[in-house]
Design an enzyme around this catalytic site. Structure first.
Site, PDB file in Angstrom:
ATOM      1  N   GLU A  91      13.775  29.995  58.751  1.00  7.96           N
ATOM      2  CA  GLU A  91      12.329  29.767  58.758  1.00  7.96           C
ATOM      3  C   GLU A  91      11.888  28.979  59.977  1.00  7.96           C
ATOM      4  OE1 GLU A  91      10.330  29.326  54.648  1.00  7.96           O
ATOM      5  OE2 GLU A  91      12.405  28.715  54.424  1.00  7.96           O
ATOM      6  N   CYS A 104       8.233  24.265  64.984  1.00  9.45           N
ATOM      7  CA  CYS A 104       9.260  23.589  64.196  1.00  9.45           C
ATOM      8  C   CYS A 104      10.345  24.618  63.903  1.00  9.45           C
ATOM      9  CB  CYS A 104       8.625  23.059  62.905  1.00  9.45           C
ATOM     10  SG  CYS A 104       9.820  22.277  61.822  1.00  9.45           S
ATOM     11  N   CYS A 111      20.745  24.135  53.864  1.00  8.94           N
ATOM     12  CA  CYS A 111      21.156  22.797  54.324  1.00  8.94           C
ATOM     13  C   CYS A 111      22.161  22.228  53.328  1.00  8.94           C
ATOM     14  CB  CYS A 111      19.947  21.870  54.412  1.00  8.94           C
ATOM     15  SG  CYS A 111      20.380  20.230  55.033  1.00  8.94           S
ATOM     16  N   CYS A 115      18.918  15.945  50.005  1.00 10.15           N
ATOM     17  CA  CYS A 115      17.750  15.054  49.901  1.00 10.15           C
ATOM     18  C   CYS A 115      16.898  15.541  48.729  1.00 10.15           C
ATOM     19  CB  CYS A 115      16.954  15.075  51.197  1.00 10.15           C
ATOM     20  SG  CYS A 115      17.979  14.714  52.640  1.00 10.15           S
ATOM     21  N   CYS A 118      13.366  17.395  49.116  1.00  8.36           N
ATOM     22  CA  CYS A 118      13.289  18.539  50.027  1.00  8.36           C
ATOM     23  C   CYS A 118      13.717  19.826  49.339  1.00  8.36           C
ATOM     24  CB  CYS A 118      14.188  18.266  51.230  1.00  8.36           C
ATOM     25  SG  CYS A 118      14.350  19.676  52.317  1.00  8.36           S
ATOM     26  N   CYS A 342       6.586  19.802  55.932  1.00  6.63           N
ATOM     27  CA  CYS A 342       7.888  19.157  55.871  1.00  6.63           C
ATOM     28  C   CYS A 342       8.463  19.186  54.458  1.00  6.63           C
ATOM     29  CB  CYS A 342       7.771  17.696  56.277  1.00  6.63           C
ATOM     30  SG  CYS A 342       7.519  17.488  58.011  1.00  6.63           S
TER      31      CYS A 342
HETATM   32  S1  SF4 Z   1      15.347  16.818  54.411  1.00  4.04           S
HETATM   33 FE1  SF4 Z   1      16.027  18.838  53.667  1.00  4.04          FE
HETATM   34  S2  SF4 Z   1      16.572  20.025  55.489  1.00  4.04           S
HETATM   35 FE2  SF4 Z   1      16.443  17.853  56.104  1.00  4.04          FE
HETATM   36  S3  SF4 Z   1      18.556  17.082  55.879  1.00  4.04           S
HETATM   37 FE3  SF4 Z   1      17.540  16.651  53.917  1.00  4.04          FE
HETATM   38  S4  SF4 Z   1      18.007  18.452  52.630  1.00  4.04           S
HETATM   39 FE4  SF4 Z   1      18.445  19.034  54.767  1.00  4.04          FE
END
Ligand code: SF4
Length: 358
Positions: A91, A104, A111, A115, A118, A342
Site C-alpha cells: 500500500e 507515504c 509487518c 503494535c 496499528c 497512519c
Molecule cells: S505501527 Fe504498524 S506498521 Fe509500524 S511497526 Fe508497528 S505494526 Fe508495523
C-alpha cells in the site's frame, strides 16, 4: 527469471546492459527512461532501438506491482493497493499539499511487529519489499497524480511510514533511497525523505554513522516501559532507556539545526493524560534530547480497541510538553475516510471507494 530493472543502480544497469552485449550508454538511457521519464514499459522508450526493446522485454521488466484498487479521499489523498508478482499486498498513499506532495511508501508487505494501535500488525509479516518495489510505488503515485513522465508542479517529500518496519528491511530501504536521489532519475534527495521506526536500536546506531541518510522519526506511543511494552511489544527487546541512548547517539551525529522526531499516537484514555505528558517531557529532557514531538490523533479502525484523544486533550498534552521546553506539534490526519491514515493500512477495501481497478 526476468530482472526487475527499477531496483538497479546506474552501475548495476551498466553491468546488465553489458551482459546483453550493449554499450554502457544504454544504461544511462534506460535509467532515465525508468526514473526520470517514469515510463512503465520498454516499448515506450522510443529512444532505444526496436531490437533492443524486444531484447529487454524478453530478459527484464520495468514494473512488477499490479494496481488492485485506488481509493480517493474527500481531502484529495489517494491510497493505492497493489499486488506484488507473488500476489502480496503493498500500500502507498499520496498526499497533496499546497506547497509539496508527500508520498507515504511501504517497506514490507504486512509487518512483523505487533503494535496494538496499528491495523497493519494484523497482517503479520508477509515479506520484505525489494528496492525496486519501493521505488516503483513512488513512480506509480507520481504518474497517477500528474500523468506519465509529466514534470511535478511541486516538490515531493517521501515518508517511510506505510506498512512495515523499514529498519527490518534496512539494506533494500537504503538502496531505494540511493536510487531515488540520482540526478538522472527521480532526483529526490535523502533530505526529502523521512523514515519512521518503531525502535530497532542497532539500525538507529547504524544510521548515525551513515552519510547521505534520510531524516529519522521514532514512533514512541508511551513515556514508560510498562505502557510501551503493552502498546509496542518491540519495547521488550529494546526498552526505552536503550532506545533513548541510541537516540542520543543519533542526535550527536546531526548537523546544526537538524532535528529528529518522536511520533506519539494519542489514544483516548490510554496514553494521553497530563501525567503521561509530564513523563514524556521528563524522559526527553533527562536524556538531553532536542527532538521535537509530533502528536498524532489515533485513526480509528475496526477492530482496534482505541479511540482518538479529543482535540482539547491533545492541546493540553501539547502545552505541557511546550511548558517543559519540548517542541510539540499536532499532526492533521489525512485520508481517514479511505483508511489511508497512519496505522490504518491493512490491505482493506473501504465502503467509500471512489475509484477501483483503474
Ligand atoms: S505501527 Fe504498524 S506498521 Fe509500524 S511497526 Fe508497528 S505494526 Fe508495523
Amino acid at each position: 527469471m526476468q530482472k526487475h530493472l527499477t531496483g538497479l543502480s546506474q552501475a548495476e544497469l551498466s553491468q546488465f546492459v553489458g551482459s546483453l552485449s550493449e554499450p554502457s550508454y544504454r544504461a544511462r538511457q534506460l535509467f532515465q527512461g525508468i526514473h526520470e521519464r517514469r515510463l512503465p514499459t520498454f516499448d515506450e522508450m522510443t529512444d532505444l532501438p526496436k531490437e533492443l526493446r524486444a531484447k529487454l522485454t524478453e530478459h527484464a521488466v520495468v514494473s512488477t506491482l499490479r494496481l488492485e484498487s485506488r481509493y480517493l479521499s474527500t481531502d484529495g489523498t489517494r491510497r493505492y493497493l497493489f499486488k506484488t508478482n507473488d500476489n502480496l499486498p503493498v500500500e502507498t498513499v499520496f498526499i497533496p499539499e499546497e506547497r509539496r506532495d508527500t508520498i507515504c511508501f511501504s517497506s514490507q508487505s504486512g509487518c512483523p511487529l505487533q503494535c496494538t494501535f496499528c491495523l497493519t500488525a494484523q497482517l503479520g509479516l508477509l515479506r520484505n519489499l525489494t528496492a525496486g518495489e519501493i521505488v516503483e510505488q513512488i513512480i506509480f503515485a507520481l504518474n497517477d497524480a500528474y500523468g506519465v513522465g509529466v514534470k511535478t508542479p511541486r516538490g515531493t517529500n517521501l515518508v517511510g511510514m506505510g506498512a512495515g518496519e523499514p529498519f527490518l528491511n534496512f539494506d533494500e530501504l537504503m538502496k531505494a533511497i540511493r536510487i531515488l536521489k540520482e540526478p538522472g532519475g527521480l532526483h529526490i534527495v535523502p533530505n526529502r525523505v523521512t523514515v519512521s521506526t518503531a525502535g530497532i536500536v542497532p539500525r538507529i546506531r547504524e544510521l548515525a554513522t551513515t552519510a547521505d541518510r534520510p531524516h529519522l522519526a521514532i514512533s514512541l506511543a508511551a513515556p514508560n516501559d510498562e505502557l510501551r511494552n503493552e502498546l509496542m511489544p518491540i519495547n521488550k527487546k529494546w526498552p526505552i532507556d536503550e532506545l533513548m541512548s541510541a537516540c542520543r547517539e543519533f542526535e550527536k551525529s546531526l548537523k546544526r539545526n537538524e532535528r529528529f522526531t518522536f511520533e506519539y499516537v494519542m489514544l483516548d484514555g490510554v496514553n494521553d493524560s497530563d501525567e503521561h505528558a509530564r513523563q514524556l517531557a521528563n524522559l526527553i529532557n533527562r536524556h538531553q534530547l532536542h527532538a521535537k514531538v509530533n502528536l498524532i490523533p489515533h485513526n480509528p479502525a475496526e477492530p482496534l480497541p482505541y479511540q482518538p484523544s479529543s482535540v482539547e486533550r491533545v492541546e493540553s498534552f501539547r502545552q505541557i510538553l511546550e511548558a517543559k521546553g519540548v517542541h510539540a506539534f499536532v499532526r492533521r490526519p489525512r485520508g481517514r475516510d479511505i483508511l489511508a491514515a497512519c496505522g490504518q493500512l491493512a490491505a482493506r477495501s473501504t465502503p467509500l471507494v471512489a475509484e477501483a481497478r483503474t
